[in-house]
Design an enzyme around this catalytic site. Structure first.
Site, PDB file in Angstrom:
ATOM      1  N   MET A 103       0.820  -1.178   0.034  1.00 48.17           N
ATOM      2  CA  MET A 103       0.027  -0.076  -0.095  1.00 48.17           C
ATOM      3  C   MET A 103       1.058   1.112  -0.017  1.00 48.17           C
ATOM      4  O   MET A 103       0.389   2.411   0.230  1.00 48.17           O
ATOM      5  CB  MET A 103      -1.066   0.102   1.174  1.00 48.17           C
ATOM      6  N   GLY A 104       2.110   0.961  -0.345  1.00 47.03           N
ATOM      7  CA  GLY A 104       2.993   2.400  -0.412  1.00 47.03           C
ATOM      8  C   GLY A 104       3.715   3.070   0.772  1.00 47.03           C
ATOM      9  O   GLY A 104       3.300   2.214   1.902  1.00 47.03           O
ATOM     10  N   HIS A 111       9.044   1.414   3.668  1.00 46.82           N
ATOM     11  CA  HIS A 111       9.904   1.494   4.846  1.00 46.82           C
ATOM     12  C   HIS A 111      10.667   0.167   4.587  1.00 46.82           C
ATOM     13  O   HIS A 111      10.432  -0.442   3.500  1.00 46.82           O
ATOM     14  CB  HIS A 111       9.034   1.177   5.885  1.00 46.82           C
ATOM     15  N   HIS A 165       9.125  -3.265   3.508  1.00 50.05           N
ATOM     16  CA  HIS A 165       8.725  -3.324   2.164  1.00 50.05           C
ATOM     17  C   HIS A 165      10.044  -3.444   1.337  1.00 50.05           C
ATOM     18  O   HIS A 165      10.170  -4.468   0.385  1.00 50.05           O
ATOM     19  CB  HIS A 165       8.419  -1.869   1.468  1.00 50.05           C
ATOM     20  N   GLY A 183       4.974 -10.270   4.154  1.00 49.23           N
ATOM     21  CA  GLY A 183       5.748 -10.145   5.430  1.00 49.23           C
ATOM     22  C   GLY A 183       5.203 -10.989   6.648  1.00 49.23           C
ATOM     23  O   GLY A 183       3.847 -10.983   6.723  1.00 49.23           O
ATOM     24  N   LYS A 217       4.852 -10.077   9.699  1.00 52.02           N
ATOM     25  CA  LYS A 217       4.119  -9.065  10.312  1.00 52.02           C
ATOM     26  C   LYS A 217       2.767  -9.378  10.211  1.00 52.02           C
ATOM     27  O   LYS A 217       2.078  -9.277  11.276  1.00 52.02           O
ATOM     28  CB  LYS A 217       4.732  -7.651  10.164  1.00 52.02           C
ATOM     29  N   ASP A 218       2.230  -9.560   9.059  1.00 52.99           N
ATOM     30  CA  ASP A 218       0.827  -9.768   8.768  1.00 52.99           C
ATOM     31  C   ASP A 218       0.644 -11.332   8.623  1.00 52.99           C
ATOM     32  O   ASP A 218       0.100 -11.786   7.614  1.00 52.99           O
ATOM     33  CB  ASP A 218       0.235  -9.005   7.562  1.00 52.99           C
ATOM     34  N   GLN A 245      -2.653 -12.593   7.496  1.00 50.93           N
ATOM     35  CA  GLN A 245      -2.972 -12.365   5.986  1.00 50.93           C
ATOM     36  C   GLN A 245      -2.240 -13.362   5.310  1.00 50.93           C
ATOM     37  O   GLN A 245      -2.687 -13.818   4.450  1.00 50.93           O
ATOM     38  CB  GLN A 245      -2.675 -10.950   5.768  1.00 50.93           C
TER      39      GLN A 245
END
Ligand code: AMP
Length: 293
Positions: free
Chosen positions: A29-30, A33, A36, A147, A149-150, A153
């Site tokens: 989603m841009g 960091h 990404h 990632g 982190k999710d 997901q």
């Protein structure tokens, strides 16, 4: 590097890349960091062509979520992509992805999507699955990068890809953290100085949980309760959930044996942050034996 904004152009680009050349997709989603950039670097190492999508997907945000104020920084994302050797930044407009009369969605059923983030953010995973299926159909990536982190997901994306018989292989990379342990996130930019300091409580709670388990604690209720006590000591923090769950089903575990995931969502001021830690109970070198999906 090319910037492509139209779906038809993205499809034309993809059609020209023939096997054995491979395409890697990093959906984002841009507001890039380090998290990404690590995904992009891995894709660059593994694939002949790297496509990074930048699209703030409105349908994965709920009412009252931060869609409007979500950070947008396409020109810097383009610069960073160029530096990392990306081949295409695919940045479609809202109308391009969801024209006025848009009405097709991917509904993810089952317990995986109704717990944790699914319980707190109604419709979130429907939005995520829909945009990802669209991106997979447009870009047809051989590999797609996500990632840890999710974590939830990732499990859902893997299930959707499997059940809808898509061909992309999901590659998962570990969570990138700031020096003090806070998981890097586009949403960290919302935090003021005091909130940024307070936000370290998420990682602190995960770290302490690991330690308690290493010391022999096997009761998940006790771990959750102690984590909540620790977080509540931070006045700016408001707990959404803290849970010790099975790595594959995300169901709460009764007893900490083998591999578990500790996941939490905490609001720091108005900013909702999530984090998690995967671990294997009963190992003498818990830290080193952290599991990765
Ligand atoms: P987003 O732009 O937030 O949708 O994230 C795009 C991708 O970057 C997703 O696969 C995220 O899981 C991943 N990502 C976000 N934060 C991190 C992080 N701290 N470490 C590793 N990957 C991350």
């Amino acid at each position: 590097m090319r910037l492509i904004k139209e779906i038809s152009q993205m499809k034309d680009y993809r059609k020209k890349i023939k096997a054995p050349q491979t395409v890697g997709l990093v959906p984002t989603m841009g507001a890039f960091h380090e998290g990404h950039l690590c995904l992009i670097r891995k894709a660059r190492q593994q694939c002949d062509k790297v496509v990074v999508s930048v699209f703030v997907n409105p349908i994965q945000f709920g009412k009252g979520d931060d869609y409007q104020r979500y950070p947008r920084n396409l020109s810097e994302d383009i610069e960073l992509s160029e530096k990392e050797g990306v081949d295409v930044v695919f940045a479609p407009s809202l109308e391009e992805m969801y024209p006025q009369d848009y009405s097709t969605f991917v509904q993810v059923g089952g317990p995986l999507s109704s717990t944790l983030e699914g319980a707190s953010r109604y419709g979130h995973f429907k939005g995520v699955a829909t945009v990802l299926i669209k991106l997979f159909n447009i870009i047809k990536p051989d590999f797609s990068y996500f990632g840890e982190k999710d974590y939830q997901q990732v499990l859902i994306v893997k299930k959707v890809v499997d059940e809808l018989n898509l061909d992309t292989q999901i590659i998962v990379l570990p969570t990138i953290r700031e020096k003090d342990g806070l998981a890097v996130s586009s949403r960290n930019s919302y935090l003021n100085k005091e909130e940024r300091k307070a936000a370290t409580v998420l990682y602190e709670a995960l770290k302490r949980a690991k330690l308690w388990i290493k010391e022999g604690e096997r009761n998940p209720f006790s771990i959750v309760s102690k984590m909540k006590d620790l977080i509540r000591k931070e006045p700016m923090a408001k707990i959404d959930y803290v849970a010790v769950v099975n790595l594959e089903t995300l169901e709460k575990v009764e007893d900490i044996r083998g591999e578990v995931l500790i996941a939490l969502a905490v609001k720091i001021g108005k900013t909702r942050l999530i984090d998690n830690s995967l671990l294997v109970a009963g190992c003498s070198y818990l830290q080193k034996k952290e599991k990765r999906i």
